[in-house]
Design a protein around this motif. Sequence first.
Motif, short mmCIF file in Angstrom:
data_model
loop_
_atom_site.label_atom_id
_atom_site.label_comp_id
_atom_site.label_asym_id
_atom_site.label_seq_id
_atom_site.Cartn_x
_atom_site.Cartn_y
_atom_site.Cartn_z
N ALA A 96 0.81 -1.23 0.00
CA ALA A 96 0.00 0.00 0.00
C ALA A 96 0.84 1.27 0.00
O ALA A 96 0.29 2.36 -0.08
CB ALA A 96 -0.94 0.00 1.22
N PHE A 153 -8.21 1.01 -1.13
CA PHE A 153 -6.79 0.70 -1.00
C PHE A 153 -6.08 1.48 0.09
O PHE A 153 -4.99 1.10 0.51
CB PHE A 153 -6.07 1.00 -2.33
N ASN A 154 -6.64 2.60 0.57
CA ASN A 154 -5.82 3.53 1.34
C ASN A 154 -5.54 3.07 2.77
O ASN A 154 -4.40 3.08 3.22
CB ASN A 154 -6.45 4.92 1.32
N PRO A 156 -6.49 -0.22 3.89
CA PRO A 156 -7.22 -1.40 3.40
C PRO A 156 -7.72 -2.34 4.49
O PRO A 156 -8.81 -2.90 4.37
CB PRO A 156 -6.20 -2.09 2.49
N ASP A 179 -9.90 -3.91 -2.78
CA ASP A 179 -9.30 -3.28 -3.95
C ASP A 179 -8.15 -4.18 -4.44
O ASP A 179 -7.32 -4.60 -3.64
CB ASP A 179 -8.77 -1.90 -3.57
N ARG A 181 -5.50 -3.51 -5.78
CA ARG A 181 -4.17 -2.93 -5.53
C ARG A 181 -3.66 -3.26 -4.13
O ARG A 181 -2.46 -3.15 -3.86
CB ARG A 181 -4.21 -1.42 -5.75
N THR A 182 -4.58 -3.65 -3.24
CA THR A 182 -4.19 -4.02 -1.87
C THR A 182 -4.94 -5.28 -1.44
O THR A 182 -5.47 -5.36 -0.33
CB THR A 182 -4.48 -2.87 -0.88
N ILE A 329 -0.49 5.60 -4.73
CA ILE A 329 -0.76 4.20 -5.03
C ILE A 329 -0.41 3.79 -6.46
O ILE A 329 0.04 2.68 -6.69
CB ILE A 329 -2.25 3.86 -4.72
#
Length: 486
Positions: A96, A153-154, A156, A179, A181-182, A329
Amino acid sequence: MTFFDPQTWSGRLYSSGWTSGAGGTHDVVEPATGETIGSFGVATADDVARATHVAAKAQRDWAALPYTERARVMRNAGRVIEEQAPVLAHWLVREAGSGQGKAAFEASLVAGEYHTGAATAEAPYGQLLRTAQPRLSMARRVPAGVVGVISPFNFPQILASRSVAPALATGNAVILKPDPRTAVSGGLFLAAVLAEAGLPEGLFHVLPGGIEVGSALVEEPRVRIISFTGSTAAGRKVGESAGRLLKRAHLELGGNNALIVLDDVDLPAAVSAGAWGSFLHQGQICMTTGRHLVHERIYDEYVERLAATAEKIPVGNPATSDAPLGPVIDAHQRDRIHDLVTRSKEAGARVAAGGTYEDLFYRPTVLAESGYDHPAFADEVFGPVAPVARFSTVEEAIALATQSEYGLSLGILTKDVMKAWEIAGQIPSGIVHINDQTVDDEPTAPFGGVGFSGTGTRFGGVEANVEAFTETQWVTMQGSITPYPF
């Protein structure tokens, strides 16, 4: 075998155990370096259908267990997270882009969601009602069934767990779409935790994927509640689909949060608070301080001090340095941030600090002389950008704060706390912090925004959690059958 061994979950998702996803696999990419550091299984709509079928069956048995069993699993999960906090922090840093401090904070805070979940399982679940009839009348809360959770994602793990924990504690099954991405720090880690905690199989599924998976989760008939955290644009679509299907949707969306700084403040303390509110985790927080509203008497010094603070904050790879700020990200988010900064500069804002980047590392940025028509002041940036506007009267500050259609968090800095109290009552906001910046969260506190920030308080504390993830059932009971005329 060590806890959360990548050999166990690499290339897999979690649905009735670790298994392959119908969508193949996806790389875990470290934003600080661009390197591939793992892989996970990708779900499809078919995976959603299979998971909800299993979850609906498992949920009935889970709901029938004594509340003490659900509370036990929640407490176990909190304990496992506390023990494995370094593992979670490692993945928050690598996957992250979290700074070491932010990662440690999130890893320590998330355990509280499950301890609060245990309290939720043990809480009163109804009330006796007055009735004019010779009977007992009561309202009780019953599980909704299967809950779908879509998380960002921030932060997560926190933003998944604050829905997962109370939903499970109140007797539901949960399908989590993190997400992509995470997917590891925001999903697969939690699957390992709950399995270790003794959660029966079939109750919790982690299905990483894109829009197709999220849409399938919202549309799935067996999913009765959707808990979504993300952008306002995406939340609108989720809310529209859920409304058409007569489902409840808890929408925690974006924010463009104001920090009002009156002229009687301790200026160094105010600047420190403002910098933290705008730059923590590269500004990628829904509660980030997106608008600094500063009294004209102290405006110039505030901007000068905030810019000096921004220039001194180290930015770097959080896995190999102690830099408090890491990368944003991905390139799409970086380019959006820079576009907002560039267009604000063209509109008349002055870049007092930052405004530059290298790879995904965006420098903390201060935009002086910001106006409401400047893009970085009017929109949610989701980056390390601090637009600063001036005001001359309290009425003007209130007008500036209320011009935004968002209403998530508000900070007011002043020595006159009663004046701040009065100001807060005139600005629509789900959260208000007097003499603090805008970013804060606790498992025991209500959380939610109004306007473009969402559908109000839906999380935090036992009472809100019970209401969020159960249905109300009216029950009457009497000793004999009521006689009727036919």
